[in-house]
Design a protein around this motif. Structure first.
Motif, PDB file in Angstrom:
ATOM      1  N   GLY A   1       0.815  -1.211   0.000  1.00 21.53           N
ATOM      2  CA  GLY A   1       0.000   0.000   0.000  1.00 21.53           C
ATOM      3  C   GLY A   1       0.847   1.259   0.000  1.00 21.53           C
ATOM      4  O   GLY A   1       0.599   2.184  -0.777  1.00 21.53           O
TER       5      GLY A   1
ATOM      6  N   ASN B   1       1.744   4.219  -2.803  1.00 21.14           N
ATOM      7  CA  ASN B   1       1.720   5.632  -2.420  1.00 21.14           C
ATOM      8  C   ASN B   1       2.990   6.333  -2.898  1.00 21.14           C
ATOM      9  O   ASN B   1       2.938   7.445  -3.445  1.00 21.14           O
ATOM     10  CB  ASN B   1       1.584   5.745  -0.898  1.00 21.14           C
ATOM     11  CG  ASN B   1       1.512   7.173  -0.408  1.00 21.14           C
ATOM     12  OD1 ASN B   1       0.886   8.029  -1.013  1.00 21.14           O
ATOM     13  ND2 ASN B   1       2.162   7.436   0.716  1.00 21.14           N
TER      14      ASN B   1
ATOM     15  N   SER C   1      -4.067   8.551  -3.113  1.00 21.31           N
ATOM     16  CA  SER C   1      -3.990   8.096  -1.731  1.00 21.31           C
ATOM     17  C   SER C   1      -5.088   8.784  -0.922  1.00 21.31           C
ATOM     18  O   SER C   1      -5.548   9.873  -1.266  1.00 21.31           O
ATOM     19  CB  SER C   1      -2.630   8.435  -1.118  1.00 21.31           C
ATOM     20  OG  SER C   1      -1.582   7.879  -1.874  1.00 21.31           O
TER      21      SER C   1
ATOM     22  N   ASP D   1      -4.785   6.032   4.412  1.00 21.02           N
ATOM     23  CA  ASP D   1      -3.708   5.150   3.949  1.00 21.02           C
ATOM     24  C   ASP D   1      -2.381   5.501   4.609  1.00 21.02           C
ATOM     25  O   ASP D   1      -1.465   4.679   4.640  1.00 21.02           O
ATOM     26  CB  ASP D   1      -3.534   5.263   2.428  1.00 21.02           C
ATOM     27  CG  ASP D   1      -4.749   4.760   1.666  1.00 21.02           C
ATOM     28  OD1 ASP D   1      -5.436   3.859   2.199  1.00 21.02           O
ATOM     29  OD2 ASP D   1      -5.011   5.265   0.561  1.00 21.02           O
TER      30      ASP D   1
END
Length: 386
Positions: free
Chosen positions: A134, A138, A191, A195
């Motif tokens: 994740g 980003n 994003s 997050d």
């Protein structure tokens, strides 16, 4: 690109401690803050102020991005320490180029800034690839935004001063707008603040440390000027008012806001949102305000009995006004309302602005100190009544 074979991330569930190498890294920015302050004193014009704002914002953005990075990766690992050392060299090149960034050292400034931005992001892509998909995605978005800005930083460094100003302004806007837009990239999406899993205490401590760096510049200006000037009643009065104003800034931030706000930050529902708005954007205004006041203090100590010129008034009064706005917005993010004490303070600064054409620098400096005392008194009275 292959990722790191072992995780460089901080351990989940453990508080991210501020490490010695992070504090060592900050030492470069003591120099950078001094350079920006001296740039403002040497370029007392609308254009100079505009240029100084660009230089400051790019410097602050480089530091705050690094603080985000060390919130996620552990500086105790050797590769991260080496990254920090490399970033220090880039930051030194950036800071040393500031006095002539719009002259002969534009290329040095742009190279220091872009290598720092892209090198840091590339390292994060390598560190995250096999360990946090994740955040890896980003940083793919972050790298794309910073790369777009870097093209303009570098292009602007090889054109004339006027074209450089506009190229760097656009580059800076790209850098600043990235987080606000979730670093949206076609095909990669955007994003969300949820997050951005942030250790709130670490972020708060890092930004508080930078506030101390900026306040240290104020003390340095006061001490250096005081040691070189011929001592007299006006000089002593100027030193007292400047030092007292610096103390008031410390009190307003650290005694009245920092710890309580850090606690509220740590328990916020959307920590990433607060980290972006309060510690990335609002703290930038706080640091800029302190630098402005440090630049104004230099004039106050050199010419205490002279009437204030427009540029000097902007520094001496704009600094505390920006600080009260920045600190008020910072506190408003985690508390019900903008602090009333800061509204009173802004009113006091406004009154000083009206009277400034008839005031000497010493009178204005003393007035600023009294206004900041008013902020502290009102704040404590409101706390007692609550």
């Amino acid at each position: 690109m292959r990722g790191a074979a072992f995780s460089l991330l901080r351990r989940k569930g453990e508080r991210a401690q501020v490490t010695q190498v992070e504090l060592f890294f900050d030492l470069i920015f003591v120099f950078a803050v001094t350079q920006v302050s001296e740039f403002l004193r040497a370029h007392m014009s609308v254009l100079g102020g505009f240029q100084g704002a660009i230089l400051f914002a790019s410097m602050w953005w480089s530091w705050v991005y690094t603080s985000w990075v060390t919130n996620w990766i552990d500086p105790e690992h050797r590769p991260v320490k080496l990254l920090m050392l490399g970033l220090m060299f880039c930051a030194l090149l950036l800071a040393a180029s500031i006095p002539e960034a719009f002259g002969t050292r534009g290329i040095g400034f742009a190279i220091g800034l872009t290598v720092m931005s892209l090198g840091r992001s590339a390292f994060m892509l390598w560190a995250l690839k096999q360990h946090d998909f994740g955040n890896y995605r980003n940083f793919q978005r972050i790298f794309a935004w910073l790369a777009a800005g870097s093209v303009l930083w570098l292009a602007g460094s090889v054109v004339d001063e006027q074209q450089r100003l506009w190229a760097w302004l656009v580059a800076l806007l790209i850098d600043l707008l990235g987080p606000a837009n979730g670093f949206y990239v076609p095909g990669l999406g955007r994003s969300t603040t949820n997050d951005w899993r942030v250790d709130a205490r670490h972020m708060a401590e890092r930004c508080a440390a930078f506030v101390l760096i900026a306040l240290g510049e104020s003390i340095t200006v006061i001490g250096a000027s005081f040691s070189e000037l011929r001592w007299g009643d006006a000089t002593f009065a100027a030193v007292v008012s400047a030092l007292f104003a610096a103390f008031c800034l410390w009190w307003i931030y650290f005694n009245d806001a920092a710890e309580r706000t850090a606690y509220a930050f740590a328990h916020a529902r959307d920590v990433g949102k607060i980290a972006r708005a309060g510690y990335t954007y609002a703290h930038g205004l706080l640091i800029a305000a302190i630098i402005m006041m440090a630049a104004g203090d230099a004039f106050l100590l050199d010419e205490p009995t002279e009437f204030a010129r427009v540029g000097q008034s902007v520094l001496l009064l704009g600094g505390p006004a920006a600080f009260l706005v920045g600190n008020g917005v910072f506190r408003r993010l985690l508390h019900p309302r903008f602090p009333a004490s800061h509204v009173w303070g802004l009113g006091g600064v406004g009154l000083l602005a009206v009277l400034s054409p008839y005031c000497t620098l010493l009178v204005m400096g003393g007035g600023v100190a009294l206004v900041l005392v008013l902020v502290i008194v009102v704040s404590n009275l409101l706390v007692m009544r609550a």
